[in-house]
Design a protein around this motif. Structure first.
Motif, mmCIF file in Angstrom:
data_model
loop_
_atom_site.group_PDB
_atom_site.id
_atom_site.type_symbol
_atom_site.label_atom_id
_atom_site.label_comp_id
_atom_site.label_asym_id
_atom_site.label_seq_id
_atom_site.Cartn_x
_atom_site.Cartn_y
_atom_site.Cartn_z
ATOM 1 N N LEU A 11 47.160 4.743 13.953
ATOM 2 C CA LEU A 11 46.067 4.405 14.870
ATOM 3 C C LEU A 11 46.639 3.566 16.000
ATOM 4 O O LEU A 11 47.329 2.560 15.747
ATOM 5 N N VAL A 12 46.349 3.959 17.224
ATOM 6 C CA VAL A 12 46.859 3.232 18.386
ATOM 7 C C VAL A 12 45.782 3.201 19.456
ATOM 8 O O VAL A 12 44.957 4.119 19.548
ATOM 9 N N GLN A 13 45.797 2.150 20.251
ATOM 10 C CA GLN A 13 44.826 2.034 21.338
ATOM 11 C C GLN A 13 45.239 2.913 22.520
ATOM 12 O O GLN A 13 46.431 3.225 22.682
ATOM 13 N N PRO A 14 44.280 3.321 23.332
ATOM 14 C CA PRO A 14 44.636 4.082 24.542
ATOM 15 C C PRO A 14 45.667 3.317 25.374
ATOM 16 O O PRO A 14 45.579 2.103 25.542
ATOM 17 N N GLY A 15 46.649 4.069 25.871
ATOM 18 C CA GLY A 15 47.745 3.470 26.614
ATOM 19 C C GLY A 15 48.925 3.068 25.756
ATOM 20 O O GLY A 15 49.990 2.717 26.289
ATOM 21 N N GLY A 16 48.759 3.112 24.444
ATOM 22 C CA GLY A 16 49.818 2.717 23.537
ATOM 23 C C GLY A 16 50.837 3.822 23.306
ATOM 24 O O GLY A 16 50.763 4.902 23.904
ATOM 25 N N SER A 17 51.774 3.528 22.408
ATOM 26 C CA SER A 17 52.870 4.458 22.124
ATOM 27 C C SER A 17 53.049 4.644 20.620
ATOM 28 O O SER A 17 52.738 3.745 19.829
ATOM 29 N N LEU A 18 53.555 5.797 20.263
ATOM 30 C CA LEU A 18 53.966 6.106 18.903
ATOM 31 C C LEU A 18 55.205 6.990 18.966
ATOM 32 O O LEU A 18 55.406 7.714 19.946
ATOM 33 N N ARG A 19 56.005 6.933 17.887
ATOM 34 C CA ARG A 19 57.170 7.804 17.786
ATOM 35 C C ARG A 19 57.099 8.558 16.475
ATOM 36 O O ARG A 19 57.115 7.943 15.402
#
Length: 121
Positions: A11-19
């Protein structure tokens, strides 16, 4: 037998990053393309990004400039760096590999189990 194990969602907020990460293992002779697909609720699975053995890449238009695919041919691994995430990126992401299985000498697609990416405030 061949296995693809994908991970890294969350789960990530808008504008965030994941790999996202994916490792292929087992009876593999050669891998041509490795990539990522996604499927949102009520929608068809779509290609997100793919990379051939020689480094050629393809991205769906909606992620160009935000997502980057990378690959390690020696370790049979592929990653998807996702930046500037949007709510519409929410989906289950699947690793995919088109490879030659050693014992059967057959080229075919293999899939990971999927990892959930949710972009929400």
């Amino acid at each position: 037998q061949v296995q693809l194990v994908d991970s890294g969602g969350g789960l990530v907020q808008p504008g965030g990053s994941l790999r996202l990460s994916c490792a292929a293992s087992g009876s593999i002779f050669s891998i041509n393309a490795m990539g990522w697909y996604r499927q949102a609720p009520g929608k068809q699975r779509e290609l997100v990004a793919t990379m051939t053995w020689d480094g050629s890449t393809e991205y769906v238009d909606s992620v160009k400039g935000r997502f980057t695919i990378s690959r390690d041919n020696a370790q049979n691994m592929v990653w998807l760096q996702m930046n500037s995430l949007k709510p519409e990126d929410t989906a289950v992401y699947y690793c995919q590999a088109f490879l030659l299985e050693r014992s059967s000498q057959t080229w075919r697609d293999y899939w990971g189990q999927g990892t959930q990416v949710t972009v929400s405030s």
